[in-house]
Design a protein around this motif. Structure first.
Motif, mmCIF file in Angstrom:
data_model
loop_
_atom_site.group_PDB
_atom_site.id
_atom_site.type_symbol
_atom_site.label_atom_id
_atom_site.label_comp_id
_atom_site.label_asym_id
_atom_site.label_seq_id
_atom_site.Cartn_x
_atom_site.Cartn_y
_atom_site.Cartn_z
ATOM 1 N N VAL A 43 0.831 -1.201 0.000
ATOM 2 C CA VAL A 43 0.000 0.000 0.000
ATOM 3 C C VAL A 43 0.872 1.259 0.000
ATOM 4 O O VAL A 43 0.585 2.231 -0.700
ATOM 5 C CB VAL A 43 -0.952 -0.004 1.215
ATOM 6 C CG1 VAL A 43 -1.693 1.329 1.322
ATOM 7 C CG2 VAL A 43 -1.946 -1.148 1.109
ATOM 8 N N GLN A 44 1.963 1.227 0.762
ATOM 9 C CA GLN A 44 2.842 2.395 0.834
ATOM 10 C C GLN A 44 3.537 2.653 -0.506
ATOM 11 O O GLN A 44 3.697 3.809 -0.918
ATOM 12 C CB GLN A 44 3.876 2.221 1.952
ATOM 13 C CG GLN A 44 3.294 2.308 3.348
ATOM 14 C CD GLN A 44 2.732 3.679 3.657
ATOM 15 O OE1 GLN A 44 3.148 4.679 3.083
ATOM 16 N NE2 GLN A 44 1.763 3.728 4.552
ATOM 17 N N VAL A 45 3.961 1.606 -1.204
ATOM 18 C CA VAL A 45 4.570 1.783 -2.531
ATOM 19 C C VAL A 45 3.539 2.354 -3.489
ATOM 20 O O VAL A 45 3.829 3.264 -4.274
ATOM 21 C CB VAL A 45 5.129 0.444 -3.065
ATOM 22 C CG1 VAL A 45 5.600 0.602 -4.514
ATOM 23 C CG2 VAL A 45 6.282 -0.042 -2.196
ATOM 24 N N PHE A 46 2.320 1.844 -3.413
ATOM 25 C CA PHE A 46 1.237 2.332 -4.280
ATOM 26 C C PHE A 46 0.978 3.817 -4.023
ATOM 27 O O PHE A 46 0.856 4.611 -4.957
ATOM 28 C CB PHE A 46 -0.031 1.514 -4.016
ATOM 29 C CG PHE A 46 -1.196 1.890 -4.883
ATOM 30 C CD1 PHE A 46 -1.397 1.274 -6.105
ATOM 31 C CD2 PHE A 46 -2.108 2.860 -4.472
ATOM 32 C CE1 PHE A 46 -2.473 1.616 -6.915
ATOM 33 C CE2 PHE A 46 -3.186 3.204 -5.265
ATOM 34 C CZ PHE A 46 -3.371 2.583 -6.496
ATOM 35 N N ASP A 47 0.896 4.213 -2.750
ATOM 36 C CA ASP A 47 0.567 5.604 -2.406
ATOM 37 C C ASP A 47 1.703 6.567 -2.723
ATOM 38 O O ASP A 47 1.465 7.699 -3.161
ATOM 39 C CB ASP A 47 0.205 5.711 -0.920
ATOM 40 C CG ASP A 47 -1.167 5.138 -0.611
ATOM 41 O OD1 ASP A 47 -1.959 4.987 -1.560
ATOM 42 O OD2 ASP A 47 -1.451 4.834 0.555
ATOM 43 N N SER A 48 2.938 6.140 -2.479
ATOM 44 C CA SER A 48 4.070 7.043 -2.686
ATOM 45 C C SER A 48 4.553 7.045 -4.128
ATOM 46 O O SER A 48 5.224 7.980 -4.563
ATOM 47 C CB SER A 48 5.229 6.656 -1.764
ATOM 48 O OG SER A 48 5.690 5.355 -2.053
ATOM 49 N N GLY A 49 4.220 6.002 -4.891
ATOM 50 C CA GLY A 49 4.620 5.940 -6.289
ATOM 51 C C GLY A 49 6.079 5.590 -6.502
ATOM 52 O O GLY A 49 6.608 5.761 -7.603
ATOM 53 N N SER A 50 6.739 5.099 -5.450
ATOM 54 C CA SER A 50 8.144 4.710 -5.595
ATOM 55 C C SER A 50 8.552 3.798 -4.458
ATOM 56 O O SER A 50 7.979 3.851 -3.361
ATOM 57 C CB SER A 50 9.057 5.943 -5.618
ATOM 58 O OG SER A 50 9.128 6.544 -4.337
ATOM 59 N N PHE A 51 9.562 2.983 -4.702
ATOM 60 C CA PHE A 51 10.096 2.113 -3.657
ATOM 61 C C PHE A 51 10.819 2.949 -2.598
ATOM 62 O O PHE A 51 10.723 2.682 -1.405
ATOM 63 C CB PHE A 51 11.057 1.085 -4.250
ATOM 64 C CG PHE A 51 10.377 -0.038 -4.991
ATOM 65 C CD1 PHE A 51 9.105 0.117 -5.547
ATOM 66 C CD2 PHE A 51 11.007 -1.251 -5.163
ATOM 67 C CE1 PHE A 51 8.477 -0.908 -6.234
ATOM 68 C CE2 PHE A 51 10.392 -2.297 -5.834
ATOM 69 C CZ PHE A 51 9.121 -2.115 -6.382
#
Length: 321
Positions: free
Chosen positions: A18-26
């Motif tokens: 979810v965090q990768v999805f929300d931030s748009g980056s690893f």
């Protein structure tokens, strides 16, 4: 790709997705989770094998979620928030509490609500700290991403999965220098529209209710100055023929160098408190919500400020221009 048993995936891995999805980056997810980027990469690789989907693909210099990834994340949000609610202890003692409360709001709420909230927290819950985010038009996204626990402001969306509580209502008034010729008479719509205006633009990310109401009538103001924040308007208006249109409580906080007049387009609005299921069952957040509501309930009604405006008008009319 070789298959990983989906039931071997833990909640921490799902939260990483979810965090990768929300931030748009690893890298952005790693910063939010306070872990190494290699840990995020490893976790996403395991999820790819478990869910049998690439999840994220390269797009220019960044990444883009696959359609299946978007569907998975949409389902995960409620599940993760429900799990957090289950895992949160119910007992809460403000004096013993420690943690961070994050708020998304704008100048109005920082002026009217935040000072008393901080006094309450320092007196009753000194272990709690507060982070304030500028909301403008992105407060809803901040709330859904988990960047903020609460959103305070004139909310214009009604998305599912959100909780809302009405805090205050207000309306707009006009503020100007005492020497402004318009200060000595009642403003009608024609003189108001043709006057020289200083308009708060909120960085182009938000438009005040009075402007929306005027636009519905096909009316545009004579905007001479645009400022991103109302914070310095009292100083800016001094010695000019400019007028500004502000919420009545905001106008009442300005010094006596300016005068307040009724606005021909008062455009009433509400200030709401909004939160998600992520904090709905948290005793700490429930206590903070209760304190915010109590503080808002103690704020004098806007009608009381109107009486002060009329008194202010009488004083202003006696001052030599």
């Amino acid at each position: 790709m070789s298959r990983v048993d989906p039931f071997s995936i833990d909640f921490n891995a799902l939260r990483t997705l979810v965090q990768v999805f929300d931030s748009g980056s690893f890298s952005g997810a790693a910063e939010r989770l306070d872990v190494n980027q290699s840990t995020v990469s490893y976790t996403i690789e395991r999820l790819r094998k478990a869910l049998q989907d690439p999840l994220f693909v390269r797009q220019g210099s960044g990444i883009a979620a696959t359609d299946r990834c978007s569907d998975i994340v949409a389902g995960l949000r409620d599940m993760l928030e429900s799990y957090q609610a289950i895992a949160t202890p119910r007992a809460f003692d403000p004096a013993e509490a420690a943690g961070l409360v994050s708020l998304s709001c704008n100048y109005y709420e920082r002026l009217v609500i935040l000072p008393e909230l901080l006094r309450v927290l320092r007196a009753q819950a000194p272990g709690l700290s507060v982070a304030v985010h500028q909301a403008f038009g992105s407060g809803g996204a901040q709330l859904k991403r988990g960047d903020s626990d609460f959103l305070m402001g004139p909310i214009r969306f009604n998305d599912s999965g959100l909780y809302k509580r009405r805090l205050l209502n207000d309306h707009y008034v006009c503020v100007m220098d005492r020497g402004n010729p318009l200060a000595s008479r009642t403003l009608d719509l024609a003189s108001y529209v043709s006057a020289a205006h200083a308009v708060v633009t909120y960085g182009g990310n938000w438009k005040s209710n009075y402007l929306l109401e005027l636009e519905k009538q096909g009316i545009l103001l004579n905007q001479v100055l645009g400022v991103p924040s109302p914070a310095d308007l009292g100083t800016i208006l001094r010695g000019t023929d400019l007028i500004a249109t502000l919420p009545s409580r905001m106008a009442a906080s300005m010094d006596k160098g300016v005068v307040i007049r009724p606005c021909p387009c008062p455009a009433p609005f509400d200030i709401d408190l909004v939160w998600t299921s992520r904090t709905q069952h948290s005793p700490m957040h429930a206590w903070v919500r209760q304190e915010i509501a109590r503080i808002a309930n103690s704020v004098p009604p806007a009608s009381a400020l109107d009486a002060e405006t009329h008194r202010y008008q009488e004083i202003g009319s006696d001052v030599s221009m």
